[in-house]
Design a protein around this motif. Structure first.
Motif: not given
Length: 141
Positions: A44-61, A129-138
């Motif tokens: 069952s540990a290897s049957v999961g969907f290959p999906i990655v999710c993130q929530s993002r914050r709005v950048p501020i000054e 593309k995730i690596k190229e565009f740095e989908w996960f960032d600060d």
């Protein structure tokens, strides 16, 4: 038989002697078959969907003078290209408590428990593309 430094072996495994179960000099006959305690746990540990999710914050000054000075650094002309070029974005960024709801790299957010999430189905070309565009960032929360 003897277990050398571990002590004597027998048919009863001493739970306080970690050597007793595996280092006995007298090998016992194996059982007819081995029944796993939870046979589905590994599968069952290897049957999961290959999906990655993130929530993002709005950048501020940023209000920190250190961040402002650090981001204002000019490129060093002695560095080799591309490190001697001006930066395309700030090195350090600050994020608000507010979640981003606009598209991120072409992906609209979905809603999960009132919180926007950006999810992608992972395929070989998406991972590149995730690596190229740095989908996960600060701004990833």
């Amino acid at each position: 038989g003897a277990c050398g430094a571990c002590g004597a072996c027998g048919s009863i495994v001493d739970i306080f002697n970690p050597c007793a179960a595996g280092f006995c000099t007298v090998a016992e006959d194996p059982p007819e078959m081995y029944h796993r305690h939870k046979p589905m746990s590994l599968m069952s540990a290897s049957v999961g969907f290959p999906i990655v999710c993130q929530s993002r914050r709005v950048p501020i000054e940023c209000t920190s003078q250190f961040v402002k000075d650090y981001n204002a650094q000019t490129p060093n002309p002695l560095y080799l290209p591309p490190l001697n070029a001006p930066k395309s974005s700030s090195i350090l960024r600050c994020r608000s408590e507010q979640y981003a709801t606009s598209e991120h790299l072409g992906y609209p957010p979905g809603d999960y428990d009132g919180r926007p999430y950006y999810c992608v189905f992972l395929s070989e070309d998406i991972v590149t593309k995730i690596k190229e565009f740095e989908w996960f960032d600060d701004m990833t929360a």
